[in-house]
Structure formats: structure tokens, C-alpha cells
Design a protein around this motif. Structure first.
Motif, PDB file in Angstrom:
ATOM      1  N   ILE A  58      13.401   5.404 -63.569  1.00 41.94           N
ATOM      2  CA  ILE A  58      14.145   5.969 -64.696  1.00 41.94           C
ATOM      3  C   ILE A  58      13.207   6.735 -65.623  1.00 41.94           C
ATOM      4  O   ILE A  58      13.595   7.741 -66.225  1.00 41.94           O
ATOM      5  CB  ILE A  58      14.911   4.859 -65.468  1.00 41.94           C
ATOM      6  N   PHE A  59      11.958   6.290 -65.719  1.00 44.60           N
ATOM      7  CA  PHE A  59      10.986   7.017 -66.539  1.00 44.60           C
ATOM      8  C   PHE A  59      10.743   8.414 -65.969  1.00 44.60           C
ATOM      9  O   PHE A  59      10.739   9.410 -66.699  1.00 44.60           O
ATOM     10  CB  PHE A  59       9.666   6.238 -66.603  1.00 44.60           C
ATOM     11  N   ASP A  60      10.548   8.496 -64.643  1.00 42.10           N
ATOM     12  CA  ASP A  60      10.286   9.788 -64.010  1.00 42.10           C
ATOM     13  C   ASP A  60      11.513  10.701 -64.085  1.00 42.10           C
ATOM     14  O   ASP A  60      11.383  11.918 -64.302  1.00 42.10           O
ATOM     15  CB  ASP A  60       9.876   9.590 -62.551  1.00 42.10           C
ATOM     16  N   ILE A  61      12.697  10.137 -63.887  1.00 40.33           N
ATOM     17  CA  ILE A  61      13.918  10.947 -63.937  1.00 40.33           C
ATOM     18  C   ILE A  61      14.109  11.570 -65.315  1.00 40.33           C
ATOM     19  O   ILE A  61      14.366  12.778 -65.442  1.00 40.33           O
ATOM     20  CB  ILE A  61      15.149  10.090 -63.554  1.00 40.33           C
ATOM     21  N   THR A  62      14.000  10.761 -66.343  1.00 36.76           N
ATOM     22  CA  THR A  62      14.212  11.287 -67.701  1.00 36.76           C
ATOM     23  C   THR A  62      13.111  12.276 -68.083  1.00 36.76           C
ATOM     24  O   THR A  62      13.365  13.248 -68.801  1.00 36.76           O
ATOM     25  CB  THR A  62      14.282  10.148 -68.725  1.00 36.76           C
ATOM     26  N   LYS A  63      11.901  12.047 -67.585  1.00 36.95           N
ATOM     27  CA  LYS A  63      10.810  12.975 -67.868  1.00 36.95           C
ATOM     28  C   LYS A  63      11.081  14.341 -67.245  1.00 36.95           C
ATOM     29  O   LYS A  63      10.922  15.390 -67.896  1.00 36.95           O
ATOM     30  CB  LYS A  63       9.488  12.400 -67.325  1.00 36.95           C
ATOM     31  N   GLU A  64      11.506  14.352 -65.981  1.00 37.96           N
ATOM     32  CA  GLU A  64      11.812  15.609 -65.289  1.00 37.96           C
ATOM     33  C   GLU A  64      13.016  16.303 -65.928  1.00 37.96           C
ATOM     34  O   GLU A  64      13.024  17.536 -66.096  1.00 37.96           O
ATOM     35  CB  GLU A  64      12.084  15.358 -63.807  1.00 37.96           C
ATOM     36  N   MET A  65      14.028  15.544 -66.275  1.00 38.87           N
ATOM     37  CA  MET A  65      15.223  16.113 -66.906  1.00 38.87           C
ATOM     38  C   MET A  65      14.867  16.734 -68.250  1.00 38.87           C
ATOM     39  O   MET A  65      15.306  17.844 -68.578  1.00 38.87           O
ATOM     40  CB  MET A  65      16.278  15.025 -67.087  1.00 38.87           C
ATOM     41  N   ARG A  66      14.084  16.025 -69.020  1.00 34.14           N
ATOM     42  CA  ARG A  66      13.694  16.512 -70.350  1.00 34.14           C
ATOM     43  C   ARG A  66      12.931  17.833 -70.244  1.00 34.14           C
ATOM     44  O   ARG A  66      13.189  18.773 -71.001  1.00 34.14           O
ATOM     45  CB  ARG A  66      12.851  15.449 -71.045  1.00 34.14           C
ATOM     46  N   TYR A  67      12.005  17.896 -69.298  1.00 34.29           N
ATOM     47  CA  TYR A  67      11.190  19.101 -69.141  1.00 34.29           C
ATOM     48  C   TYR A  67      12.040  20.272 -68.643  1.00 34.29           C
ATOM     49  O   TYR A  67      11.944  21.401 -69.145  1.00 34.29           O
ATOM     50  CB  TYR A  67      10.048  18.828 -68.166  1.00 34.29           C
TER      51      TYR A  67
END
Length: 243
Positions: A158-167
């Protein structure tokens, strides 16, 4: 250069002192009048800074009635409200005229995380702001089998998903109003659902990276320019395929 006689300097200095004393005295009298008079009892509340929370919500959280709140306990309110999961800062001031001014700074919800049958609003650090009580209905939903801790969502996925989505959304902000939901499937693939310009399903493949969002943005622009009608887009290959 003309020198000022010492006598004239002393006379000027001597006139300044009484003026300063008079001004100081007037200021002191004003403060005494302002703060020395009896303070009126608290009879009403005024709220500032609320975006998604409402005064009745917060009064319930404080354990008092919204119609006739117990103002006798207001000195404890600031501490209690500071512990609200959706509040960043709170400041309460009392006016001598008889009202409390409650200034609230809410935390910013970034995504809604869907796990099982529960919905969690989370901020940028994945702190849980609400459980099954979504107030910001314009957020993108991220669904998957994520780990829910006591106060935040946990785990690398979930950390990686939200990071990619945010960017990606920072580079292509127009997508934020088009994406409805991103689903992390059990087989490792990602599926996206769009709400604009029309409901559509998008197959992203097993990698959630910037190139996928770039292809999605270009595909939507091409579809609109060419008036292509489709119910799904497959982005798993080199080229987008419309169905």
C-alpha cells in the motif's frame, strides 16, 4: 553644520517625557477597562476552519449535546479535540463578550482505502482519519488485501501504490477527476475503473509505474480527439487496445 545648544536639547527631551507618560497612562487605562471588567459567561460557540467535520459531529465527540452544550467544561475541549483522528490542530479562545471561538485545522485525506467490507480515509502518511464514515466523497478508492493497523495502513504494497499514485497524479492532475478506483488484484495485476468521460475499465498489468499512467493519459486524449467509444482499455502491451 549647525550645532543645537544643549539647553534646547534638554527642553525638547523634557517635552517628550510627559507625552510618553500620558500615552502610557491611556494605554494602561484601556487595558484595565478591557480586561478588568467582569467577563460574561459563555453563551455561544463560533467555529472556524471546518471543511468536512461539522459542529454537531465535534460536540458529539466531546460528549456534550449540540442543542445545549455544557460550556462549563470548555477548558478541556482543546485537549479532547486535539485527539480527534481527523484534526491536525485546534485552538480555543474565549471572548469577554461571552462566546468561544474554536479554530480547527483538519488533516487532509488523500485516498479512501477499501479492505474487505471496510472503507478508510487516510492521509499522506497512511494515518487513518475515518473508518466506514467517508466524508470526502471525491477521493480515489484503492482496493486490495492490505494490512490495517490500529491507527494506519501498513505494509510495503500500500505504501508503494500510494507513492506511485501520488507522483503520477502530480504530473497528470487531470486524471484525478477521471479515476474512480484502483484495484490490486490477488493475482498481482492492477485494474482501474474510470468515471469520466464515461465509466470504463482499464487493465494496467502487474506493474504500477509512471509509464502506465502516461499511456493512460495519452489514450484518453486520443479517444476524445477521435471520438472513440469503448468500455475498456488494455494497457498491458506496447500499444493501447480499446474494446
Amino acid at each position: 553644520m549647525v550645532d543645537t545648544p544643549q539647553e534646547i536639547k534638554e527642553k525638547r527631551f523634557g517635552r517628550v517625557i510627559p507625552v510618553l507618560l500620558v500615552l502610557s497612562g491611556l494605554l494602561a487605562l484601556g487595558l484595565i477597562f478591557r480586561w478588568g471588567r467582569p467577563v460574561k459567561p459563555v453563551v455561544r460557540l463560533e467555529w472556524e476552519g471546518l471543511q468536512y467535520l461539522t459542529p454537531p459531529d465535534l460536540l458529539v465527540y466531546l460528549g456534550t449535546e449540540s442543542g445545549s452544550p455544557n460550556f462549563g467544561e470548555w477548558k478541556d475541549w482543546e485537549k479532547k479535540l486535539s485527539s480527534h483522528p481527523r484534526i491536525q490542530k485546534v485552538r480555543i479562545t474565549r471572548d469577554p463578550e461571552g462566546f468561544l471561538l474554536v479554530h480547527v485545522e483538519e488533516k487532509i485525506a488523500e485516498f479512501v482505502i477499501h479492505v474487505g467490507s471496510s472503507l478508510f480515509e487516510v492521509d499522506e502518511s497512511l494515518q487513518i482519519l475515518s473508518r466506514n464514515s467517508v466524508l470526502n466523497t471525491h477521493l480515489i478508492v484503492i482496493s486490495g488485501s492490505f494490512t490495517v493497523g490500529e491507527q494506519k495502513l501498513e505494509g510495503r504494497q500500500i505504501f508503494d501504490i500510494t507513492k506511485e499514485m501520488r507522483y503520477a497524479l502530480s504530473l497528470y492532475p487531470a486524471l484525478s477527476t477521471r479515476i474512480s478506483e484502483l484495484v490490486a488484484e490477488r493475482d498481482g495485476n492492477y485494474t482501474m475503473y474510470l468515471k469520466s468521460p464515461k465509466p470504463m475499465k482499464v487493465y494496467l498489468g502487474d506493474k504500477l509505474e509512471l509509464n502506465v499512467f502516461r499511456k493512460l493519459y495519452a489514450s484518453l486524449a486520443y479517444m476524445e480527439a477521435e471520438s472513440i467509444k469503448a468500455v475498456s482499455i488494455d494497457l498491458r502491451g506496447e500499444d493501447a487496445v480499446y474494446h
